[in-house]
Design an enzyme around this catalytic site. Sequence first.
Site, mmCIF file in Angstrom:
data_model
loop_
_atom_site.group_PDB
_atom_site.id
_atom_site.type_symbol
_atom_site.label_atom_id
_atom_site.label_comp_id
_atom_site.label_asym_id
_atom_site.label_seq_id
_atom_site.Cartn_x
_atom_site.Cartn_y
_atom_site.Cartn_z
ATOM 1 N N HIS A 23 9.690 2.667 4.843
ATOM 2 C CA HIS A 23 10.303 1.457 4.274
ATOM 3 C C HIS A 23 10.750 0.524 5.401
ATOM 4 C CE1 HIS A 23 11.577 4.239 0.754
ATOM 5 N NE2 HIS A 23 10.629 3.450 0.279
ATOM 6 N N LYS A 47 16.952 7.128 -14.309
ATOM 7 C CA LYS A 47 16.279 7.953 -13.302
ATOM 8 C C LYS A 47 17.336 8.688 -12.473
ATOM 9 C CE LYS A 47 12.667 7.229 -9.835
ATOM 10 N NZ LYS A 47 11.870 6.198 -9.169
HETATM 11 O O1 PNS Z 1 10.307 2.551 -5.082
HETATM 12 P P1 PNS Z 1 9.698 2.531 -6.455
HETATM 13 O O2 PNS Z 1 10.451 3.469 -7.367
HETATM 14 O O3 PNS Z 1 8.224 2.780 -6.430
HETATM 15 O O4 PNS Z 1 9.921 1.032 -7.027
HETATM 16 C C1 PNS Z 1 9.487 0.677 -8.303
HETATM 17 C C2 PNS Z 1 9.993 -0.714 -8.718
HETATM 18 C C3 PNS Z 1 11.486 -0.831 -8.489
HETATM 19 C C4 PNS Z 1 9.321 -1.766 -7.876
HETATM 20 C C5 PNS Z 1 9.621 -0.943 -10.207
HETATM 21 O O5 PNS Z 1 9.993 0.188 -10.935
HETATM 22 C C6 PNS Z 1 10.327 -2.147 -10.824
HETATM 23 O O6 PNS Z 1 10.112 -3.261 -10.414
HETATM 24 N N1 PNS Z 1 11.183 -1.908 -11.836
HETATM 25 C C7 PNS Z 1 11.959 -2.936 -12.492
HETATM 26 C C8 PNS Z 1 11.600 -3.034 -13.969
HETATM 27 C C9 PNS Z 1 10.443 -3.995 -14.204
HETATM 28 O O7 PNS Z 1 10.467 -5.141 -13.795
HETATM 29 N N2 PNS Z 1 9.387 -3.515 -14.917
HETATM 30 C C10 PNS Z 1 8.228 -4.311 -15.256
HETATM 31 C C11 PNS Z 1 7.197 -4.430 -14.151
HETATM 32 S S1 PNS Z 1 6.503 -2.878 -13.779
#
Ligand code: PNS
Length: 167
Positions: A23, A47
Amino acid sequence: MAASQSRIVAIYPGSFDPITNGHLDLIQRGSRLADRLIVAVLENRQKRSLFSVEERVEMLTEVVKPYANVEVGCFHGLLVDYVRERGANFILRGIRAISDYEYELQIAHMNRRLSPGVETVFLMAGEAYSFISSQLVKEVASLGGNVNGLVPPLVEERLKRLMAAHR
Ligand code: PNS
């Protein structure tokens, strides 16, 4: 990201549970491409996480201190809403291997459908970091393995303390 008249404000979203050197590599490189980079921790009560959002934000804030144009925030709900709220125009994500691609493609398409003006920009993870994930780091640390070099020293320390407390 192409040079243009407008400022590039990018959001780098993720769980960061905890932040890894992979990261950090992306943050470092992203900070050179964007005028402003906001690292955004997803607050997802559904989660189960090892570190609370507050702890994750605290660790990230410490680790991004050397980068003047990087800040840390957190969000819940839709990412595109947060992007709009912060006046950002790009989403930054990293791809480590082909296995990441399918998932990333889906969320990038979904986000573009939800907010057509927002582009997702991908950076390939540095080769030295392409095998690192927060999940694996947690597993190795919980089994007493050495995570030195995989996470920033401050995170390594926090992991050690946490694991010792659970033993
Ligand atoms: O580090 P990660 O867990 O792979 O990140 C995932 C993340 C945070 C980018 C994704 O889960 C996210 O954007 N969640 C917010 C909810 C959302 O906008 N969902 C619709 C698009 S997938």
